[in-house]
Enzyme design. Structure first.
Site, PDB file in Angstrom:
ATOM      1  N   ARG A 186       0.868  -1.183   0.000  1.00  0.00           N
ATOM      2  CA  ARG A 186       0.000   0.000   0.000  1.00  0.00           C
ATOM      3  C   ARG A 186       0.899   1.225   0.000  1.00  0.00           C
ATOM      4  O   ARG A 186       1.799   1.332   0.844  1.00  0.00           O
ATOM      5  CB  ARG A 186      -0.905   0.061   1.221  1.00  0.00           C
ATOM      6  CG  ARG A 186      -1.431   1.488   1.435  1.00  0.00           C
ATOM      7  CD  ARG A 186      -2.476   1.648   2.465  1.00  0.00           C
ATOM      8  NE  ARG A 186      -3.721   1.040   2.026  1.00  0.00           N
ATOM      9  CZ  ARG A 186      -4.917   1.381   2.518  1.00  0.00           C
ATOM     10  NH1 ARG A 186      -5.018   2.318   3.428  1.00  0.00           N
ATOM     11  NH2 ARG A 186      -6.001   0.784   2.091  1.00  0.00           N
ATOM     12  N   HIS A 196      -7.350   0.684  -6.292  1.00  0.00           N
ATOM     13  CA  HIS A 196      -7.572  -0.011  -5.017  1.00  0.00           C
ATOM     14  C   HIS A 196      -8.369  -1.307  -5.296  1.00  0.00           C
ATOM     15  O   HIS A 196      -9.530  -1.442  -4.899  1.00  0.00           O
ATOM     16  CB  HIS A 196      -8.344   0.917  -4.061  1.00  0.00           C
ATOM     17  CG  HIS A 196      -8.336   0.474  -2.631  1.00  0.00           C
ATOM     18  ND1 HIS A 196      -7.596  -0.584  -2.160  1.00  0.00           N
ATOM     19  CD2 HIS A 196      -9.012   0.956  -1.539  1.00  0.00           C
ATOM     20  CE1 HIS A 196      -7.798  -0.728  -0.856  1.00  0.00           C
ATOM     21  NE2 HIS A 196      -8.641   0.183  -0.467  1.00  0.00           N
ATOM     22  N   GLN A 222     -10.382  -3.583  -2.669  1.00  0.00           N
ATOM     23  CA  GLN A 222     -11.603  -2.945  -2.162  1.00  0.00           C
ATOM     24  C   GLN A 222     -12.789  -3.260  -3.079  1.00  0.00           C
ATOM     25  O   GLN A 222     -13.903  -3.513  -2.613  1.00  0.00           O
ATOM     26  CB  GLN A 222     -11.388  -1.429  -2.065  1.00  0.00           C
ATOM     27  CG  GLN A 222     -12.626  -0.659  -1.647  1.00  0.00           C
ATOM     28  CD  GLN A 222     -13.015  -0.871  -0.190  1.00  0.00           C
ATOM     29  OE1 GLN A 222     -12.186  -0.725   0.688  1.00  0.00           O
ATOM     30  NE2 GLN A 222     -14.264  -1.226   0.071  1.00  0.00           N
ATOM     31  N   ASP A 248     -16.773   8.397  -1.502  1.00  0.00           N
ATOM     32  CA  ASP A 248     -15.466   8.246  -0.856  1.00  0.00           C
ATOM     33  C   ASP A 248     -15.073   9.634  -0.349  1.00  0.00           C
ATOM     34  O   ASP A 248     -15.716  10.641  -0.693  1.00  0.00           O
ATOM     35  CB  ASP A 248     -14.453   7.726  -1.897  1.00  0.00           C
ATOM     36  CG  ASP A 248     -13.070   7.456  -1.303  1.00  0.00           C
ATOM     37  OD1 ASP A 248     -12.948   7.375  -0.058  1.00  0.00           O
ATOM     38  OD2 ASP A 248     -12.100   7.341  -2.084  1.00  0.00           O
ATOM     39  N   CYS A 295     -16.136   3.049   0.980  1.00  0.00           N
ATOM     40  CA  CYS A 295     -14.999   2.170   1.293  1.00  0.00           C
ATOM     41  C   CYS A 295     -14.492   2.377   2.723  1.00  0.00           C
ATOM     42  O   CYS A 295     -13.848   1.494   3.285  1.00  0.00           O
ATOM     43  CB  CYS A 295     -13.880   2.381   0.283  1.00  0.00           C
ATOM     44  SG  CYS A 295     -13.378   4.106   0.142  1.00  0.00           S
ATOM     45  N   ARG A 313     -13.978  -7.102   3.228  1.00  0.00           N
ATOM     46  CA  ARG A 313     -12.559  -6.950   2.886  1.00  0.00           C
ATOM     47  C   ARG A 313     -11.787  -8.197   3.314  1.00  0.00           C
ATOM     48  O   ARG A 313     -10.872  -8.657   2.637  1.00  0.00           O
ATOM     49  CB  ARG A 313     -11.943  -5.721   3.584  1.00  0.00           C
ATOM     50  CG  ARG A 313     -12.551  -4.375   3.227  1.00  0.00           C
ATOM     51  CD  ARG A 313     -12.383  -4.001   1.773  1.00  0.00           C
ATOM     52  NE  ARG A 313     -11.022  -4.121   1.294  1.00  0.00           N
ATOM     53  CZ  ARG A 313     -10.005  -3.275   1.587  1.00  0.00           C
ATOM     54  NH1 ARG A 313     -10.215  -2.224   2.335  1.00  0.00           N
ATOM     55  NH2 ARG A 313      -8.795  -3.474   1.083  1.00  0.00           N
TER      56      ARG A 313
HETATM   57  N1  NVA Z   1      -9.519   7.474  -1.845  1.00  0.00           N
HETATM   58  C1  NVA Z   1      -9.175   7.077  -0.496  1.00  0.00           C
HETATM   59  C2  NVA Z   1      -9.479   5.627  -0.278  1.00  0.00           C
HETATM   60  C3  NVA Z   1      -9.231   5.138   1.111  1.00  0.00           C
HETATM   61  C4  NVA Z   1      -9.563   3.686   1.275  1.00  0.00           C
HETATM   62  C5  NVA Z   1      -7.701   7.358  -0.241  1.00  0.00           C
HETATM   63  O1  NVA Z   1      -6.880   7.013  -1.093  1.00  0.00           O
HETATM   64  O2  NVA Z   1      -7.382   7.938   0.786  1.00  0.00           O
HETATM   65  N1   CP Z   2     -11.107   0.993   2.729  1.00  0.00           N
HETATM   66  C1   CP Z   2      -9.824   0.904   3.118  1.00  0.00           C
HETATM   67  O1   CP Z   2      -8.928   0.583   2.328  1.00  0.00           O
HETATM   68  O2   CP Z   2      -9.612   1.187   4.419  1.00  0.00           O
HETATM   69  P1   CP Z   2      -8.200   1.361   5.109  1.00  0.00           P
HETATM   70  O3   CP Z   2      -7.577   2.599   4.544  1.00  0.00           O
HETATM   71  O4   CP Z   2      -8.512   1.473   6.570  1.00  0.00           O
HETATM   72  O5   CP Z   2      -7.371   0.149   4.795  1.00  0.00           O
END
Ligand code: NVA
Ligand code: CP
Length: 326
Positions: A108, A135, A138, A231, A272, A311
């Site tokens: 990540r 992602h 997800q 989101d 998400c 998840r």
């Molecule tokens: N668009 C958000 C998704 C978090 C799961 C981010 O990248 O922060």
């Molecule tokens: N939805 C998601 O990816 O959550 P986190 O950022 O907590 O992993």
């Protein structure tokens, strides 16, 4: 249908056929049933899994860790500042070192190229747990949650409302297109998805019977939608944009009025997470609800915690399918 995905990486769902995605969703549902029945298959006994996190995470990290323990694998969390990746050591070298020690790697972080380089050089499956662009794990959880709610993905009209060019919008377009759904991205013009990605996704849609709509018109975008998805308005790494985005995206907030505008009796609300739905977080304390109101978030239409739980089951399915024994 069963597919042999052993050795495959998951960087984006673009690389998977609709049948392969269907197989992963079915496997997720099977693993979920087994967990509920107390059956512990331990498909990953003896495997060592590296979990690299440049950005914070609750759901993704915990889903990978619990899935590892459920299946008998050992997870090793490598957080920001724990390893030399990209600082004292190239991504390519890190990939080759970790690939000699671990059976698979989750990444990540920021740049999508990092996860691509890891996959290219590690020699073991690499799973994308979120980059600035995509992602994919997800989306598997989102599709499973939609299927659980409606009993099918066929004929579902899906509307994503908000920041139309972030990792979630990009990946949802790909996932919906692969599964033959109608996908609408509803956002201000300045946050429309990249034209090149829309073109790519339209090509997929032409093969699967899906439909892609990109619009800044909320009424048109949500009318007839079975699912409303949103989101955060500023993703991780974009915190400086927050004030600007709040002004720009206010008309795109998911509220009860918008849910009614779908014209559906039982629209499904998904997010998400994490979500800003009240003033109870450090970030939202002076602002209050942003992308979704408290009323919608806590309503009977919201299945965000089923989605979060999924998840675990979907990430487990990806791990078992790409790493389990033949
Ligand atoms: N668009 C958000 C998704 C978090 C799961 C981010 O990248 O922060
Ligand atoms: N939805 C998601 O990816 O959550 P986190 O950022 O907590 O992993």
């Amino acid at each position: 249908m069963a597919f042999n995905l052993i050795g495959r990486s998951l960087l984006t769902l673009k690389d998977f056929t609709p049948d392969e995605i269907r197989y992963l969703l079915n496997l997720s549902a099977d693993l979920k049933r087994m967990k509920y029945a107390g059956i512990k298959p331990r498909n990953l006994e003896g495997k060592n899994i590296a979990l690299i996190f440049e950005k914070p995470s609750t759901r993704t990290r915990c889903a990978f860790v619990v899935a590892c323990y459920d299946e008998g694998a050992h997870p090793e969390y490598l957080g920001k500042g724990d390893i030399q990746i990209g600082k004292k050591e190239t991504v390519k070298d890190t990939a080759r070192v970790l690939g000699r020690m671990f059976d698979a790697i989750q990444f990540r972080g920021f740049k999508h190229e990092t996860v691509e380089t890891l996959a290219k050089y590690a020699g073991v499956p690499v799973w994308n747990g979120l980059t600035d662009q995509y992602h994919p794990t997800q989306i598997l959880a989102d599709l499973l949650t939609i299927e659980e709610y409606f009993g099918t993905l066929k004929g579902i009209t899906f509307a994503y409302v908000g920041d139309g060019r972030n990792n979630m919008a990009n990946s949802l377009m790909i996932g919906c297109a692969k599964m033959g759904m109608e996908c609408r991205i509803v956002s201000p013009k300045s946050l429309f998805p990249e034209k090149s990605l829309v073109k790519e996704v339209e090509k997929i849609a032409a093969e699967t019977g899906a439909k892609i709509v990109v619009t800044d018109d909320v009424a048109k975008g949500v009318k007839g939608a079975d699912v409303l998805y949103t989101d955060v308005w500023a993703s991780m790494g974009e915190e400086a944009e927050m004030a600007k985005r709040i002004k720009l995206l206010k008309p795109y907030q998911v509220n009860m009025k918008m849910l009614k505008m779908t014209g559906k009796e039982k629209p499904l609300f998904l997010h998400c997470l994490p979500a800003f739905h009240n003033d109870d977080t450090e970030v939202s304390k002076d602002v209050g609800a942003m992308e979704v109101t408290e009323e919608v978030f806590e309503s009977k239409y919201s299945r965000v915690f089923d989605q979060a739980e999924n998840r675990l089951h979907t990430i487990k399915a990806v791990m078992v399918a790409t790493l389990g024994s033949k």
